[in-house]
Motif scaffolding. Structure first.
Motif, PDB file in Angstrom:
ATOM      1  N   GLN A  59       2.186   7.791  -1.390  1.00 28.63           N
ATOM      2  CA  GLN A  59       2.298   6.473  -2.009  1.00 28.63           C
ATOM      3  C   GLN A  59       3.699   5.886  -1.846  1.00 28.63           C
ATOM      4  O   GLN A  59       3.881   4.673  -1.901  1.00 28.63           O
ATOM      5  CB  GLN A  59       1.942   6.571  -3.501  1.00 28.63           C
TER       6      GLN A  59
ATOM      7  N   SER B 114       0.832  -1.215   0.000  1.00 28.71           N
ATOM      8  CA  SER B 114       0.000   0.000   0.000  1.00 28.71           C
ATOM      9  C   SER B 114       0.862   1.258   0.000  1.00 28.71           C
ATOM     10  O   SER B 114       0.417   2.323  -0.436  1.00 28.71           O
ATOM     11  CB  SER B 114      -0.929  -0.002   1.215  1.00 28.71           C
ATOM     12  N   VAL B 115       2.080   1.108   0.510  1.00 24.03           N
ATOM     13  CA  VAL B 115       3.068   2.182   0.443  1.00 24.03           C
ATOM     14  C   VAL B 115       4.373   1.563  -0.024  1.00 24.03           C
ATOM     15  O   VAL B 115       4.780   0.503   0.486  1.00 24.03           O
ATOM     16  CB  VAL B 115       3.279   2.845   1.822  1.00 24.03           C
TER      17      VAL B 115
ATOM     18  N   ALA C 296       4.058  10.737  -6.380  1.00 27.78           N
ATOM     19  CA  ALA C 296       4.025   9.555  -5.526  1.00 27.78           C
ATOM     20  C   ALA C 296       4.405   9.900  -4.095  1.00 27.78           C
ATOM     21  O   ALA C 296       3.790   9.411  -3.134  1.00 27.78           O
ATOM     22  CB  ALA C 296       4.955   8.485  -6.084  1.00 27.78           C
TER      23      ALA C 296
END
Length: 440
Positions: free
Chosen positions: A276, A198-199, A271
């Motif tokens: 992210q 997810s990251v 990002a």
């Protein structure tokens, strides 16, 4: 006003013109140029200045410099933006192709030798010799402007890299910000694996151009204590530090935002700012964007440290990555007015304004901007790290006439290794051979 981008039709017309006209510039290897005499700056009242600029600098020119130029002089600044991977070649093309559409060039310093060899930049040595240039940062002044004892521009954007990290993510996984590239790797792996993707632990800028992949490699090269060339000017691309730097780019791939070779400036920033990705080594103005709620989801959740070190090296060192000067095109309608604009656009007031504005893409090139409380306020908490980089002895890229081609040769070879198409050793050996043919 909106900034136009050069069209393919115009580019083709210019290219055909360069081939047909044979202007006696770089095509003939003569590097002819003009100069501006040592006089007071020309009167800019009512002047129109046409500038070809790096795409990420559009806001600086259109929303900051242009309105100020109009207010102060009743003048007009016309800005044409060019993608960073085409900037030097299109500046040369504008002069050699006979289009002559521009007065001022926002140039990469590593393209300085190519521009001078092409006869595309006016020699500003005499004018700058009688100007007060003591405020420019010593780390960038000669690097950005000086070639073979002559000056062809003025520092505009003092580009260095630092390492940004998402403090909230690091705290979630009990991590400390990395001081070494090994610690960076461990953090990237931990975050990517424990977050279930997810990251991503890191975002690596790998677009196959010197300004992007070149910077990522050189950040690691400096961290491992290496250099692109030695004190004698000979390339050192097969050194242990170079091998370690390239291997690091390969090893981090599984834990970085997919796919590094397709990640450029905008994708990397997005990002990181969206949360992210948890680490990004990039330019120092990212901190201004990170604190802007309009562009960031990580306001007050990020931190910054110097670029990591690796191997036996313990000295943190950044590099003059990309970096820009403003110069006068030899095709300028009025070189004296263009030179006056260059001096105005790079003066202390303008450098502080641009460096302190999120989205301008401009970092300090002057001591007064770097040490200003106003800059410290907007760049915090990155201020001290930025100062350390710019006030130190950052790694300087080559800037001779072959530098753009050689740097592209290097990143082409790096990309082959990162993609798994070639061993790191073979890639660096190929790059070394290319550089040796040109430099020794």
């Amino acid at each position: 006003m909106p900034s136009p981008v050069l069209s393919r039709r115009l580019l083709l017309r210019s290219a055909l013109g360069a081939g047909a006209l044979g202007l006696g510039l770089a095509a003939c290897g003569q590097g002819t140029t003009a100069s501006v005499p040592a006089t007071a700056p020309a009167d800019l009242q009512g002047a129109t200045i046409r500038a070809m600029v790096n795409q990420p600098h559009v806001l600086a020119f259109t929303q900051l410099l242009a309105p100020a130029f109009e207010r102060e002089f009743g003048g007009r600044l016309e800005t044409t933006a060019v993608p960073y991977d085409q900037l030097t070649s299109q500046q040369i093309l504008d002069v050699q192709g006979g289009a002559g559409q521009f007065d001022v060039f926002d140039y990469f310093y590593f393209g300085l030798g190519a521009l001078v060899d092409a006869g595309a930049l006016v020699d500003l040595t005499d004018q700058l010799a009688v100007a007060d240039t003591s405020d420019f940062l010593p780390s960038v002044y000669d690097a950005y402007t000086l070639l073979d004892g002559r000056r062809y521009g003025v520092p505009f954007d003092g580009d260095v890299h630092v390492l940004y990290y998402n403090r909230e993510v690091f705290e979630t996984y009990g991590l400390a910000p990395p001081a070494t590239w090994d610690e960076y790797d461990a953090a990237a792996r931990t975050i990517t694996e424990r977050s279930g993707g997810s990251v991503y632990g890191a975002v690596v800028e790998g677009q196959q151009v010197p300004m992007i992949l070149g910077c990522s490699f050189i950040n690691r090269l400096a961290g491992y204590g290496g250099a692109l060339v030695g004190p004698d000017g000979a390339p050192t691309l097969t050194s242990d530090a170079a091998q370690a730097a390239l291997q690091h780019l390969i090893d981090v791939n599984p834990y970085a935002l997919p796919t590094p070779l397709q990640i450029g400036f905008d994708q990397a920033n997005s990002a990181f700012l969206s949360g992210q990705a948890a680490m990004l080594d990039t330019w120092t103005d990212l901190g201004l964007k990170a604190q802007d709620p309009a562009s960031s989801k990580i306001v007050d959740k990020w931190g910054v440290v110097p670029l990591p070190v690796g191997g036996s090296n313990t000295e943190h060192r950044t590099a003059l990555n990309a970096g820009f000067g403003l110069g006068v095109s030899t095709a300028a309608a009025d070189p004296a007015k263009a030179a006056a604009f260059v001096r105005w656009a790079t003066d202390p007031t303008r450098n502080l304004l641009l460096a302190s504005t999120a989205g301008s893409g401009i970092d300090p090139a002057r001591r007064s901007a770097l040490e200003s409380p106003d800059y410290a306020k907007v760049s915090a908490p990155a201020t001290d790290v930025i100062k350390a980089g710019l006030e130190g002895s950052p790694l300087v890229w080559p800037k001779d006439k072959d530098a753009p081609r050689l740097l592209q040769d290097l990143v082409d070879q790096l990309a082959l290794a990162i993609a798994g198409s070639q061993t790191p050793q073979q890639s660096l050996a190929n790059a070394q051979a290319s550089w040796e043919r040109a430099l020794t």
